[in-house]
Design a protein around this motif. Structure first.
Motif, PDB file in Angstrom:
ATOM      1  N   ILE A   1       1.864   2.336  -3.380  1.00  0.00           N
ATOM      2  CA  ILE A   1       0.794   3.036  -4.103  1.00  0.00           C
ATOM      3  C   ILE A   1       0.781   4.511  -3.731  1.00  0.00           C
TER       4      ILE A   1
ATOM      5  N   ASN B   1       4.582   6.040  -4.630  1.00  0.00           N
ATOM      6  CA  ASN B   1       4.970   5.920  -6.045  1.00  0.00           C
ATOM      7  C   ASN B   1       6.499   6.054  -6.232  1.00  0.00           C
TER       8      ASN B   1
ATOM      9  N   SER C   1       2.476  -5.675  -6.535  1.00  0.00           N
ATOM     10  CA  SER C   1       2.779  -5.341  -5.139  1.00  0.00           C
ATOM     11  C   SER C   1       4.282  -5.408  -4.898  1.00  0.00           C
TER      12      SER C   1
ATOM     13  N   HIS D   1       0.825  -1.208   0.000  1.00  0.00           N
ATOM     14  CA  HIS D   1       0.000   0.000   0.000  1.00  0.00           C
ATOM     15  C   HIS D   1       0.859   1.257   0.000  1.00  0.00           C
TER      16      HIS D   1
ATOM     17  N   GLY E   1       3.231   5.042 -11.301  1.00  0.00           N
ATOM     18  CA  GLY E   1       1.841   5.404 -11.123  1.00  0.00           C
ATOM     19  C   GLY E   1       1.009   4.399 -10.353  1.00  0.00           C
ATOM     20  N   GLU E   2      -0.178   4.864  -9.945  1.00  0.00           N
ATOM     21  CA  GLU E   2      -1.054   4.077  -9.083  1.00  0.00           C
ATOM     22  C   GLU E   2      -1.500   2.774  -9.740  1.00  0.00           C
ATOM     23  N   GLU E   3      -1.865   2.814 -11.001  1.00  0.00           N
ATOM     24  CA  GLU E   3      -2.387   1.604 -11.651  1.00  0.00           C
ATOM     25  C   GLU E   3      -1.353   0.478 -11.629  1.00  0.00           C
ATOM     26  N   MET E   4      -0.110   0.792 -11.995  1.00  0.00           N
ATOM     27  CA  MET E   4       0.948  -0.216 -11.994  1.00  0.00           C
ATOM     28  C   MET E   4       1.236  -0.727 -10.595  1.00  0.00           C
ATOM     29  N   ASN E   5       1.260   0.196  -9.625  1.00  0.00           N
ATOM     30  CA  ASN E   5       1.607  -0.203  -8.261  1.00  0.00           C
ATOM     31  C   ASN E   5       0.469  -0.935  -7.552  1.00  0.00           C
ATOM     32  N   ARG E   6      -0.751  -0.783  -8.037  1.00  0.00           N
ATOM     33  CA  ARG E   6      -1.839  -1.613  -7.523  1.00  0.00           C
ATOM     34  C   ARG E   6      -1.756  -3.019  -8.114  1.00  0.00           C
ATOM     35  N   LYS E   7      -1.305  -3.114  -9.349  1.00  0.00           N
ATOM     36  CA  LYS E   7      -1.199  -4.414  -9.996  1.00  0.00           C
ATOM     37  C   LYS E   7       0.001  -5.214  -9.463  1.00  0.00           C
TER      38      LYS E   7
END
Length: 326
Positions: free
Chosen positions: A94, A97, A110, A91, A102-108
């Protein structure tokens, strides 16, 4: 008669003083003036191949303990305890960064990262020959004036310790004698009794591991550190001078027992082995599974971290049962 009694008392006093103050001298290596590994020179390609050829089972015994916050340590001497912290969390990545993706990559994807800080003599570890010395010198006459820099020792550092492969022998003193009392100094008679009960002999070049039973309490630091038993100086001398062992180890905090047997040396076993005889040893082993399965002879295989200049290093030893001699 009174004068005779006084004379006898005086003679006895001086005999006791002489025994207590026997001169301890740093050893000169028979392997030459540049030797940095002492008795580990006893290993050869042939000796290693010989023990490996006798492995009789694929079962592996891990002889190391786990590292965790709150584990036993030498904090009473002012040394740092084990510390662990997270450098990246799924988390947190996210939010921060750190990779800029970016958020999308870091949510995908971990991301967890961590770091540790520790004293080199924590957990299962091997003492290098520079760990303790006598009268301003360490093994083979190396001195801090000539060989110790700001970034560690230039001689006998942990980076010089080779991978170790040799015949290992468990001396399960805690099983042979029953529970070992607090502060008990294990004797050569205890070791001989253990060998007899186990039906084995020691050979020159062996790795000898001594079980006091203390590892049972490793998860409870206060119990593990409390007045633990260990080997006595007389027993160590029997192993070294009569049996020709190459390497020693035990399951307690500091190998030897305290209080020390000499009034003029607070760690006489350490200095005898490291400084006088060039013999390294392993502390805080986990020997409970070997004891449970009554595995007394095995191929001992271990390697330490190559910490340049350090006085000790974490070790991950394993044991594989070997075929017994007929």
């Amino acid at each position: 008669m009174k004068r005779t009694n006084i004379l006898i008392a005086v003679l006895l006093f001086f005999q006791i003083m002489l025994r207590g103050q026997q001169k301890e001298n740093v050893g000169v290596s028979p392997w030459g003036p540049q030797d940095q590994i002492g008795t580990l020179n006893m290993m050869t390609e042939d000796s290693m191949l010989q023990v490996l050829s006798k492995i009789s089972s694929g079962k592996t015994y891990d002889l190391s303990v786990e590292y965790f916050v709150g584990m036993p340590s030498f904090h009473s001497l002012g040394d740092p305890g084990y510390q662990y912290w997270l450098t990246h969390t799924p988390h947190g990545t996210i939010v921060d960064n750190p990779n800029g993706l970016g958020e999308e990559m870091n949510r995908k994807v971990s991301y967890t990262g961590d770091a540790i800080s520790m004293y080199t003599h924590m957990g299962t570890h091997i003492d290098a020959l520079n760990h303790f010395g006598l009268d301003g010198k360490i093994w083979n006459g190396f001195t801090p004036e000539e060989h110790l820099g700001d970034k560690g020792w230039k001689r006998t550092g942990a980076e010089t310790i080779p991978p170790i492969i040799a015949r290992g022998v468990l001396l399960d003193v805690a099983d042979a004698k029953g529970p070992v009392p607090k502060n008990y100094h294990i004797t050569s008679q205890d070791l001989q009794l253990t060998l007899k009960k186990q039906g084995i002999n020691l050979n020159s070049g062996d790795v000898v591991l001594i079980r006091t039973g203390q590892a049972e309490f490793y998860e409870d630091a206060s119990h593990y550190l409390d007045n633990y038993p260990g080997i006595g100086l007389e027993a160590v001398k029997w192993l070294v001078e009569d049996q020709g062992i190459m390497l020693l180890g035990a399951d307690n905090l500091s190998f030897e027992a305290f209080p020390p047997e000499r009034e003029d040396n607070w760690v006489p076993v350490h200095t005898y082995l490291l400084a006088e005889k060039g013999i390294m040893f392993i502390e805080q082993l986990f020997l409970e599974e070997l004891s449970k399965d009554k595995v007394y002879e095995f191929a001992f295989i271990a390697a330490s971290l190559k910490l340049r200049g350090a006085s000790g290093s974490p070790l991950r030893p394993i044991a594989l049962p070997i075929t017994k001699k007929k």
